[in-house]
Design a protein around this motif. Structure first.
Motif, PDB file in Angstrom:
ATOM      1  N   MET A 271       2.292  30.706 -38.261  1.00  0.00           N
ATOM      2  CA  MET A 271       2.950  30.048 -39.384  1.00  0.00           C
ATOM      3  C   MET A 271       4.144  30.886 -39.843  1.00  0.00           C
ATOM      4  O   MET A 271       5.244  30.361 -40.080  1.00  0.00           O
ATOM      5  N   ALA A 272       3.946  32.174 -39.897  1.00  0.00           N
ATOM      6  CA  ALA A 272       5.028  33.061 -40.312  1.00  0.00           C
ATOM      7  C   ALA A 272       6.185  32.975 -39.332  1.00  0.00           C
ATOM      8  O   ALA A 272       7.355  32.896 -39.723  1.00  0.00           O
TER       9      ALA A 272
ATOM     10  N   VAL B 251       4.945  24.991 -39.432  1.00  0.00           N
ATOM     11  CA  VAL B 251       4.298  25.771 -40.508  1.00  0.00           C
ATOM     12  C   VAL B 251       3.154  24.972 -41.092  1.00  0.00           C
ATOM     13  O   VAL B 251       2.050  25.477 -41.327  1.00  0.00           O
ATOM     14  N   LEU B 252       3.425  23.697 -41.314  1.00  0.00           N
ATOM     15  CA  LEU B 252       2.417  22.850 -41.958  1.00  0.00           C
ATOM     16  C   LEU B 252       1.194  22.675 -41.076  1.00  0.00           C
ATOM     17  O   LEU B 252       0.057  22.773 -41.541  1.00  0.00           O
ATOM     18  N   LEU B 253       1.409  22.460 -39.839  1.00  0.00           N
ATOM     19  CA  LEU B 253       0.304  22.070 -38.983  1.00  0.00           C
ATOM     20  C   LEU B 253      -0.402  23.241 -38.341  1.00  0.00           C
ATOM     21  O   LEU B 253      -1.551  23.123 -37.922  1.00  0.00           O
ATOM     22  N   SER B 254       0.233  24.375 -38.240  1.00  0.00           N
ATOM     23  CA  SER B 254      -0.391  25.507 -37.575  1.00  0.00           C
ATOM     24  C   SER B 254      -1.538  26.039 -38.423  1.00  0.00           C
ATOM     25  O   SER B 254      -1.495  26.028 -39.651  1.00  0.00           O
ATOM     26  N   LYS B 255      -2.580  26.510 -37.689  1.00  0.00           N
ATOM     27  CA  LYS B 255      -3.720  27.051 -38.411  1.00  0.00           C
ATOM     28  C   LYS B 255      -3.733  28.561 -38.365  1.00  0.00           C
ATOM     29  O   LYS B 255      -4.541  29.206 -39.009  1.00  0.00           O
TER      30      LYS B 255
ATOM     31  N   GLY C  75       9.331  23.468 -39.724  1.00  0.00           N
ATOM     32  CA  GLY C  75       8.632  23.186 -40.995  1.00  0.00           C
ATOM     33  C   GLY C  75       7.315  22.506 -40.721  1.00  0.00           C
ATOM     34  O   GLY C  75       6.281  22.880 -41.284  1.00  0.00           O
ATOM     35  N   PHE C  76       7.360  21.507 -39.875  1.00  0.00           N
ATOM     36  CA  PHE C  76       6.109  20.843 -39.488  1.00  0.00           C
ATOM     37  C   PHE C  76       5.163  21.832 -38.846  1.00  0.00           C
ATOM     38  O   PHE C  76       3.957  21.783 -39.043  1.00  0.00           O
TER      39      PHE C  76
ATOM     40  N   VAL D  49      -2.046  32.057 -39.189  1.00  0.00           N
ATOM     41  CA  VAL D  49      -1.120  32.549 -40.194  1.00  0.00           C
ATOM     42  C   VAL D  49       0.069  33.219 -39.519  1.00  0.00           C
ATOM     43  O   VAL D  49       1.213  33.051 -39.942  1.00  0.00           O
TER      44      VAL D  49
END
Lengths: 111, 246, 957
Positions: B39-40, B30-34, B27-28, B36
């Motif tokens: 993030m997926a 997802v939040l912190l990644s730039k 989850g973190f 996409v």
């Protein structure tokens, strides 16, 4: 403490809360529309976690919601899928119109 | 399952920590990644871990659905979206620092509140004895399916008005949701349909923006003007205004 | 008889419908180019009314009256009157011879009347004896006796001389059968009366639209509609220059540019003023053709109105409006004649007045016309004020407005009724009392008190009071109210018929168009006053009649004298009208009911003829001044000779005792009645009426022929006007018809005796006063029976004197105006010789100046005074309060309005604006921000629910 004691509903709730907050913060910080959508998914999962936890007879045989919790979680999952479909359609439209997926560019509602 | 439980009394705690850690950790991510795509990917892992938590909580069917719909359906959809809207070199869209700070403060306060609530109730925070036999006995696919058709198998022995009247089933929500899904899918297909706007979109969007800008600007001006006019008009037309005595 | 009211009602309504058509559709009709359609509508309406009037005359004549038709009854009336006259003549010659023949009767009556004898009766009788009329008094006593002796022998009080008394009884017995015929010496003709519609009943008072139809009504209808028809016909040509379009006049010889629209008139006047620039002007105007088109709506040029910029007044022609007013007038006049009650009469009376106002002020742009209209209206209002008083008195006394009820009350217990013994009246003839209503209405309290004190009934008390009053002043209770009421009614007639104090409006009314003068101010409207006196005759007591006679006499003399010196042809006729109206009023005042009303009819014919003739003259020469006329009979012969006939008629010309013009009959009848009145009341007292009337008859002949000679005979005084003069066919036709009427309207009808004008009126003579000599209760005035004036001893000398006076007047006029100036009498020399009188007459007896001094000036002074008070006191107060209010208001504005209210409203507006603008910033459109807001909201709800909301507390509630 956690390793020793039995896992209670509160722990699940805590995980759900964390996921929820992560999703919310994700929605609030991501400029990418798809990132925002992912934040939404996280939020929904965080919420779902609560239903599962309350409906679990394993964790809490007395006073659990039983099947109701799981049913609602199911509904949430289904609706989340629907939401994802629509949101993606919106995203595609948005992209078609603005040639970008930056939500900061979509400030037409600015009063 | 039996094997593990017998073999190791803390298997539940152990798996809980693992799943919780992965879920929160990705989850973190997802939040912190730039990126996409990353993030997926993180999201897939996070949701999968959540499904694991569902299993742990005894909701096997829901966990399976979580995996199937989310991981197998929704995320595929998301990735399609990522690919369809992919931009040059996967441009990162940086977020301003103040946004981060603001979001952190707000999110943090929400988290505080939620944790407070989660651990605030004794009934929730006090662990109950888990009867392995009970856990074993739960086979939930059939009761769930029957509940969706309006029959609560799990509550057959219970007494209560709602059960007696047969109103505690989920037939109605099920139908609503199914229709909802249908409508949503049609709508999504409609909205996402291909339009031949490859060049026009640019012009159109810029033109729309220009127009919007102008409108906005003019309306501001207009408001200021009307304000001035009304004030002047008042002083010029009011016969009782002492300024108009002479 | 039964349909008469329907026939006449329709005849009344026809002109009204014409009025409404012209009023509402006049403009539409004019747009269609049907320029004369207004006149034709009015003409058709009034001609229809005339037709209906003559039909109703026919219906009346053939109607059944007591087994015979009215026509036959008129014949019987005539023969009865002739027989009665013979009877009177026989008395006049043989009364003395039978003196003392009936002693028994003398004794009886003496016994019966002993207690009633009084001193004044002998004194009074001395006076009578001293007069030349002793013989006559015997005759009328005989008349009274023969009427009342059979029925009222017991109650009859006789206090006259013995021999008179005897003679009376003698014949009373001789002619019992004859006396049974009734008061009017022949058949009686009942008036038909009723109501069309009851407007409302208020207590005792019933207001209704009613009718009262007798032969007088029908005769008036015929006369008014007939003359009005002719005048409509005449006016449709005369008012040509008022036509909206001038097209139909383009064929007229350009010299008569007066009749053209201003389109031609403009350059014609320019051309005649400076002949050298003729062409120049012509071209100049040809170049402005478009202007002329635009002015087409303003055709009429009023040459007597000078606009501020020096030009003549240009205005739209008002042809339809004229006929509209004329139709309304005809409606009002006919309604007045038909009216069945006083209230309705009054309404139509006022309508007639307002129509007169409209018509006099027709040329409203002329100041003279508008002031004349005002003058006429104000003078009429002054009279009407008195009339209202009279109406109120009569209504209070009788409790009704209806003529039939009024007249029947008068007949039963009324003014002119049979002998009432209790009043102890000494006069021979029919005695006078008052309706008990008058006493009981006005003196109810006194009578009641008296009755209580003496323990008798109210009726007895009234009789006793009246008897007691009779001892002192002869007049019973309430009698003066009868006088005042009668005079009040007469006041209205004074105003309308232009009698002495209010006659000043009639000459000024000549400012109206000539057809108006002919119809309204000579034939009909002014006749309304006379008509009303005739209608109200039963209500007028001898004292009131005496005042009426005086007023009439003064008027006829003033009018005649002023007419001598007037040079404006219409003014001559106007004063002549005043004078003739004076004759009628005087005739009624001295008891000549038929004489006065007959003169009303004959005068209407010849005076409208004269006016229309004068209109023709004015139309021909474009001036009213006779000093610019002369010799016109060669140019306008028909006008000249018809006017000559009218002059003869007004002068009363005729071959004595054989035949004469209509004026011969009516005027002689008036003079005879005046003579008879003088006979009864003593020549010292009653003589002036006759002598003034006779002298004025000579003056009448003089001024009428002066007018005729000045206008039509001699050398033209203004060659240019003379050369342009000519007649219009449509304007002379009525003259010819009227001249026939002027000669023969009063002639006897040989085919059906009694159907002539005189007996038509005789048939309408009020029942209550028919064939009676009236005596006043408050004075010694007697109003002799009119039949007495037809006796040869009256008729013979009066006819001769009247004819002589006419001949004198005509001869004098001929000598002064028709012969070469140097030959006999020079008018200018006469004028110089009597320059004082001349200027007195020229200035119309200084009446206008007198009224100016008496009423206008004081009014102005009072007005100035009041205005000064207004300006100095009231205005000061007002201005002060206005300023004070303004100041207070200013302060209030600043404090309350500007600061409090405006401040609050402004603050509110600004606040809302600020809140709005600040809230606007929140609406960023930023998605992520919204997410934050949602989260914040969630946190807030959480915090609230967790820490601040107490579920237990909420539940306990």
């Amino acid at each position: 403490m956690l390793l020793i004691g039995t896992v209670s509903v509160s722990w699940y709730l805590a995980v759900g809360a964390v996921l929820f907050v992560l999703g919310a913060v994700c929605m609030a910080t991501k400029r990418n529309l798809l990132g925002v959508l992912m934040g939404v998914e996280l939020v929904l999962n965080g919420a779902n976690m609560n239903f599962i936890a309350f409906g679990s007879k394993v964790l809490r045989p007395e006073g659990s919601l039983g099947l109701d919790g799981q049913l609602i979680a199911l509904f949430v999952i289904v609706l989340a899928a629907a939401e994802a479909a629509v949101a993606l359609a919106i995203a595609l439209n948005f992209y078609n119109n603005h040639n970008t997926v930056d939500v900061d560019r979509a400030n037409e509602l600015n009063g | 399952m039996d094997l593990i439980a017998v073999a190791w009394p803390y298997w539940h705690q152990f798996f809980f920590i693992i799943f919780a850690a992965t879920a929160v950790g990705f989850g973190f991510g997802v939040l912190l990644s730039k990126n996409v795509v990353r993030m997926a990917f993180y999201l897939v892992l996070s949701l999968g871990s959540t499904a694991g938590l569902f299993f742990l909580a005894g909701a096997e069917f829901v966990g399976a659905m979580q995996l199937m719909i989310y991981v197998g359906g929704t995320l595929v959809l998301l990735i399609f979206g990522v690919m369809l809207t992919a931009q040059k070199d996967f441009i990162n869209m940086d977020t301003h620092t103040q946004d981060w700070i603001l979001a952190t403060i707000v999110g943090g306060s929400l988290l505080m509140v939620l944790l407070f609530a989660a651990f605030g109730a004794d009934d929730w925070s006090t662990p109950q004895d888990i009867n392995d036999a009970q856990v074993e006995a739960t086979k939930e696919a059939t009761p769930l399916g029957l509940a969706l058709t309006g029959i609560r198998v799990d509550k057959l022995g219970d007494s209560g008005d709602a059960v007696d009247d047969g109103k505690s089933g989920y037939l109605m929500p099920f139908i609503i949701v199914s229709i909802h899904l249908l409508v949503v899918l049609i709508g999504a297909a409609y909205m996402a349909r291909t339009k031949k706007l490859s060049h026009a979109t640019d012009d159109k969007s810029s033109r729309a923006k220009l127009m919007l800008f102008k409108m906005e600007h003019e309306s501001e001006q207009l408001e200021e003007e009307t304000y001035v006019v009304t004030h002047r008009g008042k002083s010029a037309l009011n016969p009782l205004d002492p300024q108009n005595e002479n | 008889m039964n349909n008469l009211h329907i026939l006449l009602g329709v005849a009344v309504l026809l002109p009204l419908s014409a009025f409404f058509i012209n009023l509402f559709l006049g403009h539409m009709l004019r747009r269609n180019g049907q320029s004369k359609i207004a006149a034709n509508i009015s003409l058709a309406a009034i001609a229809g009314a005339a037709l209906l009037s003559f039909v109703s005359l026919f219906v009346w004549l053939t109607a059944d009256n007591d087994g015979k038709s009215n026509r036959e009854q008129l014949g019987i009336l005539k023969s009865a009157n002739a027989e009665h006259l013979d009877h009177l003549e026989a008395h006049a010659s043989g009364g003395h011879g039978e003196h003392g023949a009936h002693d028994t009767h003398e004794e009886d009556d003496a016994n019966r009347s002993e207690h009633e004898d009084s001193e004044e009766s002998s004194g009074e009788h001395d006076q009578q004896e001293a007069s030349v009329t002793k013989l006559n008094s015997e005759v009328f006593t005989a008349l009274v006796e023969e009427e009342h002796a059979p029925e009222n022998a017991e109650t009859h009080s006789e206090r006259h001389d013995d021999h008179v008394h005897e003679a009376g009884h003698d014949h009373a017995h001789d002619s019992e059968t004859h006396a049974a015929a009734g008061h009017s010496h022949g058949p009686s003709f009942k008036a038909s009366h009723g109501e069309y519609y009851t407007l409302g009943t208020f207590g005792d008072l019933t207001l209704s639209i009613g009718y009262y139809i007798d032969s007088l009504t029908i005769a008036m209808f015929c006369m008014v509609t007939f003359i009005a028809t002719l005048i409509h016909w005449y006016a449709s040509k005369y008012m040509d220059d008022e036509l909206p379009e001038s097209k139909r006049d383009h064929h007229v010889d350009p010299e008569h540019h007066r009749f053209l629209g201003n389109f031609y008139h403009k350059w014609l006047t320019g051309a005649s003023d400076d002949a050298g620039d003729d062409h120049h002007d012509d071209h100049a105007h040809a170049g402005h053709g478009d202007e002329d088109v635009s002015e087409e709506d303003y055709q009429f040029v009023d040459h007597e109105v000078i606009m501020p910029d020096g030009s003549h007044c240009h205005r739209q022609g008002r042809y339809p409006r004229f006929f509209q007013a004329l139709s309304l007038f005809c409606f009002s006049m006919l309604g007045l004649v038909l009216a069945g009650n006083i209230a309705m009469t009054f309404v139509f009376w006022e309508l007639v007045g307002i129509c007169s106002f409209f018509l006099i002020g027709f040329y409203v742009e002329r100041k003279s016309a508008s002031t004349a209209a005002n003058k006429a209206f104000i003078a009429n209002r002054v009279g009407d004020f008195g009339m209202i008083i009279g109406l109120m008195i009569f209504w209070t006394g009788f409790g009704t407005f209806n003529y039939d009820e009024l007249f029947s009350q008068m007949g039963e217990a009324g003014t002119h009724t049979e002998v009432v013994a209790s009043y102890g009246h000494t006069h021979p003839g029919v005695e006078t009392s008052i309706p008990s209503g008058f006493a009981t209405e006005f003196y109810a309290d006194e009578i009641h008190t008296y009755a209580k004190e003496n323990g008798i009934s109210d009726d007895e008390a009234l009789n006793q009071i009246n008897a007691a009053r009779a001892e002192e002043d002869k007049s019973p209770l309430g009698y003066w109210l009868m006088i005042v009421g009668g005079l009040g009614i007469f006041c209205g007639c004074v105003g309308k018929s232009a009698q002495f104090p209010l006659h000043i409006w009639l000459p000024d009314a000549m400012e109206g168009p000539t057809p108006v003068s002919a119809l309204v101010h000579s034939a009909t409207m002014v006749a309304a006053g006379v008509f009303l006196v005739g209608r109200f005759f039963p209500m007028l007591v001898p004292e009131a009649l005496f005042v009426i006679a005086i007023i009439g006499t003064i008027t006829l003399f003033i009018g005649a004298t002023i007419a001598i010196v007037a040079t404006d042809i219409k003014k001559v006729l106007a004063y002549s009208t005043i004078s003739q109206l004076g004759y009628m009023i005087m005739a009624l005042g001295v008891g000549g009911w038929v004489a006065g009303l007959m003169h009303l009819f004959t005068h209407a014919f010849f005076k409208s003829l004269l006016f229309m003739g004068s209109g023709s003259v004015i139309h021909a020469v474009h001036t009213n001044e006779m000093t610019e006329m002369g010799g016109l009979r060669k140019k306008i012969p028909i006008t000249a000779w018809t006017m000559f006939i009218a002059c003869l008629a007004i002068a009363g010309a005729g071959i004595p005792f054989v035949i004469g013009t209509s004026g011969y009959y009516s005027k002689d009848a008036i003079l005879e009645q005046a003579f008879s009145w003088g006979d009864h009341n003593g020549w010292a007292f009653g003589g002036p009426f006759f002598w003034i009337a006779l002298g004025s008859a000579a003056i009448t002949a003089f001024y009428m022929f002066r007018m005729w000679f000045m206008t039509f005979v001699g050398k033209p005084r203004d060659e240019e006007r003379f050369s342009h003069a000519h007649e219009y066919p449509r304007m002379v036709h009525p003259l010819l018809i009227l001249s026939i009427m002027a000669i023969g309207v009063a002639w006897t009808n040989p085919l059906s005796p009694g159907t002539e004008l005189g007996y038509m009126l005789e048939a309408a003579r009020p029942e209550a006063v028919a064939g009676q000599t009236l005596a006043g209760l408050g004075s010694d005035i007697q109003v002799p029976d009119e039949h007495l004036s037809h006796m040869s001893r009256v008729k013979f000398p009066v006819t001769l004197l009247a004819t002589l006076s006419g001949i004198i007047g005509i001869t004098l006029a001929f000598l002064m105006y028709a012969t070469p100036p140097s030959k006999y009498l020079k008018a200018s020399e006469v004028k110089e010789q009597f320059s004082g009188i001349h200027s007195f007459l020229r200035n119309k007896w200084w009446f206008d100046e007198l009224y100016d001094f008496l009423f206008v000036k004081p009014s102005k002074v009072i007005g100035a005074f009041v205005s000064a008070i207004d300006k100095n006191i009231f205005d000061t107060i007002l201005h002060f309060s206005a300023r004070a209010t303004k100041r207070v208001a200013n302060v209030w504005t600043k404090v309350a309005d500007g600061f409090v209210i405006d401040g609050f409203v402004d603050w509110l507006g600004r606040s809302v604006y600020r809140v709005g603008t600040s809230l606007r910033r929140i609406q960023t459109g930023n998605l992520r921000q919204y997410v934050l807001f949602i989260v914040i909201g969630a946190v807030a709800i959480f915090v609230f629910v967790s820490f601040m909301w107490d579920p237990a507390a909420a539940n306990t509630k």
